[in-house]
Design a protein around this motif. Structure first.
Motif, PDB file in Angstrom:
ATOM      1  N   ARG A  98      50.327  36.048  48.372  1.00 30.59           N
ATOM      2  CA  ARG A  98      48.920  36.230  48.013  1.00 30.59           C
ATOM      3  C   ARG A  98      48.539  37.708  48.085  1.00 30.59           C
ATOM      4  O   ARG A  98      47.857  38.231  47.195  1.00 30.59           O
ATOM      5  N   SER A 141      47.070  26.162  36.636  1.00 29.09           N
ATOM      6  CA  SER A 141      46.746  27.499  36.143  1.00 29.09           C
ATOM      7  C   SER A 141      47.803  28.479  36.651  1.00 29.09           C
ATOM      8  O   SER A 141      48.526  28.177  37.612  1.00 29.09           O
ATOM      9  N   GLU A 190      47.453  31.083  38.443  1.00 29.43           N
ATOM     10  CA  GLU A 190      47.221  31.407  39.851  1.00 29.43           C
ATOM     11  C   GLU A 190      47.646  30.267  40.768  1.00 29.43           C
ATOM     12  O   GLU A 190      48.274  30.489  41.814  1.00 29.43           O
ATOM     13  N   GLN A 191      47.320  29.040  40.365  1.00 35.54           N
ATOM     14  CA  GLN A 191      47.714  27.882  41.176  1.00 35.54           C
ATOM     15  C   GLN A 191      49.230  27.712  41.195  1.00 35.54           C
ATOM     16  O   GLN A 191      49.812  27.392  42.233  1.00 35.54           O
ATOM     17  N   ALA A 249      50.240  39.487  45.089  1.00 40.21           N
ATOM     18  CA  ALA A 249      49.596  39.173  43.819  1.00 40.21           C
ATOM     19  C   ALA A 249      48.277  39.927  43.663  1.00 40.21           C
ATOM     20  O   ALA A 249      47.899  40.309  42.554  1.00 40.21           O
ATOM     21  N   ARG A 250      47.591  40.133  44.766  1.00 37.47           N
ATOM     22  CA  ARG A 250      46.315  40.851  44.707  1.00 37.47           C
ATOM     23  C   ARG A 250      46.524  42.362  44.616  1.00 37.47           C
ATOM     24  O   ARG A 250      45.662  43.076  44.087  1.00 37.47           O
ATOM     25  N   ALA A 280      52.698  37.585  38.935  1.00 36.21           N
ATOM     26  CA  ALA A 280      51.242  37.636  38.781  1.00 36.21           C
ATOM     27  C   ALA A 280      50.848  38.579  37.649  1.00 36.21           C
ATOM     28  O   ALA A 280      49.904  38.314  36.893  1.00 36.21           O
ATOM     29  N   GLY A 338      52.309  36.736  34.221  1.00 33.15           N
ATOM     30  CA  GLY A 338      51.782  35.438  33.841  1.00 33.15           C
ATOM     31  C   GLY A 338      52.777  34.705  32.959  1.00 33.15           C
ATOM     32  O   GLY A 338      53.991  34.695  33.209  1.00 33.15           O
TER      33      GLY A 338
END
Length: 732
Positions: free
Chosen positions: A32, A284, A286-287, A35-36, A349, A352
């Protein structure tokens, strides 16, 4: 169980692994963050690789010296020699041989004198000796030492070779040929360096080709390969730093590349295929990434820790080779795992669905249909008892030959005998048993030239030759301050077989105590190839139980904590041990019994290289846990969602079948490249690793694991009440 039970049911929104519930395990937290902060993660990884690679170039890697190797008495003897101040010279020899003439004939003696004069005239040699004559009188040895640093002797050997060739031309009726430390090393290096470089280069396109088939998209295939290669480069820098504590063996970098490719690609496969699967199920981006991080990412973390634990067991051997291989493997596996948990989520991320760029028609698919494995599982789970019995019986039968395994050092017997220097070595060994690789008896005393020691040496020669296991030539060399003498003596056998090892024991247990052992204040020790083999096997016998207990104990604890089940932990360990045992049996059949000599092009020796069994155990145990952890995690996911155990087993194995098959194919292909190496030990390692991964990914994972878990049912998840304090780790 009906066929419909094997088909995935409609999944309710609250059942979907891509639910909005935030994953709480460490792998998900790291992903997480990555990805951010994509730029930070990607640039940070590249910077780490560049700095580590530069570190390797700047400080260099410290290689293991001869004095770092060895065990027991042979190592003590070598340490006495190293401290005694003997001139460090590389020994060479020329054999003069005839099928009709004897050493007392004029032509034969003339040829011997010509060889001595020719090599001396080069100005590159010293200590020329022409005294050695074979028992049948048809062979003679001219021995000498190369002047200067033995490390650079290969640069000065060519004029000596030319001089010997010139003498051969003048005496065409005799066989005159050169061998020795420099000549043999030069011949072996010419075989090995090119072969290892070729294997390393081939491993990259082979791996890429398999990944293209697995993903059906160019970019998705390049990412795992790129991560594995960068992890390898970074680990080389860490190896350079760690070599200050643990000197590096010459073969460790090649092993690191292949291990880096194997585990690095596996970890990426686990991650990317899970992300693709979730996208195919409608999640999605992100999910899908969050679910892949929480599940496959966690499996990667546990697998890497298990491999590191297994590799760490080799430190208990206190052997330089094992420690070096353990250090290199731990570094590359740890770095590959860190990359998979940090930079890979950032890349996914960022990309995609563009991760599927370069789709290959006919190969691309987001999710494998798994028809073949679905059929296998249907058969297995219909009759789990019979399936388990048949699979276990087959593995046990394959493992039985391992009971007769005979480990021994390979020496020159483990090299292809297609070079002139090595063929000449064989001729010297045949004419002068043990003369090409003699035992060295080291005598340390206040004055080794005193009457007591010289009389003992003379007595030693008589008693040694009387055994019939020890032979001429016998040489004696004294160090400058006359405190150490080293006596070279030939051994019966090849130098690595049981005959030579028995000769070493006779030397140590009978001859020396009855001669040199009677000198007051003298310290006597034996070294040489055969003695080192005896001592290595003895040390290994002592350390193997420690290594096994360490690896199995810590792996049990890790699995127990990860899955909160005593039965799952025990089952995983037993199945892994069974696959390792089967690999041992196949190894014995192929190499010790020579069944694979024609296919893999090696000379049957009737032994297995002594370091291979323990090395294979720790490597295989670690690697096979990759599959088990990954499969068990998916099974546990289903169980935690309320599915019956048999259904969780069926769907867990089906859902992982494609990725595990792809990962296994990569590993088998990469390890199989080792079987093309000129060294028999490398062939053994490659064959053992490849066959074990193949067994584990097919018989164990597709038949034995599901059938055993189906038979155990709810008992799979047994945890005693007194262990209820163990943490509950999320599997979804």
């Amino acid at each position: 169980m009906t066929t419909s039970m094997l088909r995935p049911p409609a999944i309710r929104p609250d059942e979907n692994l891509t639910s909005h519930r935030r994953p709480r395990n460490l792998a998900a937290t790291i992903a997480r963050f990555s990805a951010r902060h994509r730029a930070t993660a990607i640039v940070g990884w590249l910077l780490f690789v560049v700095v580590a690679t530069a570190l390797s170039a700047v400080i260099g890697t410290i290689g293991a010296e001869d004095s770092d190797y060895g065990n027991g008495e042979s190592k003590r003897a070598q340490q006495i020699i190293d401290a005694a101040g003997f001139p460090d010279r590389a020994g060479e020899m020329v054999i003069v041989q005839s099928g009709t003439l004897t050493a007392d004939s004029i032509e034969f003696q003339t040829a011997v004198r010509d060889v001595a004069a020719a090599v001396e005239a080069t100005g590159q040699v010293e200590n020329v000796n022409t005294d050695a004559v074979s028992e049948d009188g048809r062979s003679a040895l001219v021995t000498f030492a190369m002047k200067g640093d033995p490390e650079t002797a290969a640069d000065r050997i060519e004029p000596v070779h030319d001089a010997v060739s010139g003498v051969q031309e003048r005496h065409p009726d005799l066989m005159i040929a050169q061998t020795g430390e420099v000549s043999v090393d030069e011949a072996i290096d010419s075989q090995v360096e090119g072969a290892l470089a070729t294997m390393s280069m081939l491993s990259l396109p082979v791996t890429l080709g398999i990944l293209l088939v697995a993903f059906g998209a160019l970019l998705a295939a390049v990412i795992p390969l790129g991560l594995a290669v960068t992890a390898f480069l970074a680990s080389l820098g860490l190896l350079a730093a760690s070599s200050r504590l643990f000197p590096a063996d010459t073969t460790v970098t090649h092993l690191m590349l292949l291990m880096g490719l194997a585990v690095g690609v596996d970890y990426c496969l686990f991650y990317i295929r899970r992300e693709r699967e979730e996208r195919a199920a409608g999640a999605s981006p992100e999910q899908a990434l969050a679910t892949a991080a929480a599940t496959s990412g966690r499996s990667v973390l546990i697998s890497a820790i298990t491999v590191v634990i297994a590799m760490s067991g080799m430190f208990l051997t206190q052997d330089t080779t094992f420690i070096s291989l353990a250090t290199g493997t731990i570094l590359v596996v740890a770095v590959a795992a860190i990359g998979s948990l940090t930079v890979l989520p950032a890349i996914l991320a960022k990309l995609g669905d563009r991760v599927d760029l370069g789709r290959i028609p006919g190969l691309y698919r987001r999710q494998s249909n798994g028809r073949f494995w679905r059929f296998v599982l249907r058969v297995v789970l219909r009759r789990p008892g019979i399936s388990a019995a048949l699979a276990a019986g087959a593995l046990i039968a394959l493992a039985l030959p391992a009971l007769g395994m005979r480990p021994a050092s390979d020496g020159i017997e483990g090299v292809k005998h297609d070079k002139a220097a090595i063929k000449t070595y064989d001729q010297v060994q045949a004419a002068f048993p043990g003369g090409a690789d003699p035992a060295t008896v080291v005598i340390k005393a206040p004055d080794v030239t005193g009457p007591a020691v010289t009389a003992a040496i003379a007595d030693f020669k008589v008693k040694a030759l009387a055994t019939g296991q020890l032979h001429e030539p016998i040489t004696v060399e004294v160090n400058p301050d006359r405190t150490v003498a080293r006596v070279g003596i030939g051994l019966s056998g090849t130098g690595t077989d049981k005959v030579s090892e028995d000769a070493v024991r006779t030397l140590r247990d009978d001859v020396i105590p009855g001669s040199l052992g009677s000198v007051d204040g003298a310290e006597v020790a034996v070294t040489g190839g055969a003695a080192q083999s005896v001592d290595f096997n003895h040390a290994l016998t002592r350390s193997v139980p420690l290594v096994f207990a360490f690896v199995l104990g810590l792996a049990f604890v890790l699995l127990l904590v990860s899955f909160r089940s005593v039965v799952v932990a025990v089952t995983a360990i037993v199945l892994n041990l069974l696959s390792v045992a089967a690999a041992y049996g196949a190894l014995v059949l192929a190499f010790q019994h020579g069944w694979g000599s024609g296919l893999m092009d090696f000379q049957e020796r009737g032994t297995i290289t002594s370091w291979i069994p323990l090395f294979l155990f720790v490597i295989l145990f670690g690697l096979s846990m990759d599959y088990h952890v990954f499969v068990l995690s998916r099974i546990r996911e289903g169980y935690d969602r309320g599915w019956p155990t048999k259904l969780a087993v069926s769907r867990g194995i089906q859902s992982t079948a494609g990725v595990i098959t792809s990962a296994a194919v990569v590993m088998v292909a990469v390890f199989a490249l080792f079987t093309t190496a000129p060294l028999t030990a490398m062939k053994e390692m490659g064959f053992g690793l490849a066959i074990a991964v193949l067994i584990d990914a097919t018989i164990v994972r597709a038949v034995l694991l599901p059938s055993v878990m189906a038979l155990l049912g709810e008992r799979n998840w047994y945890l005693p009440r007194w262990l209820g304090w163990l943490p509950r780790l999320s599997h979804n």
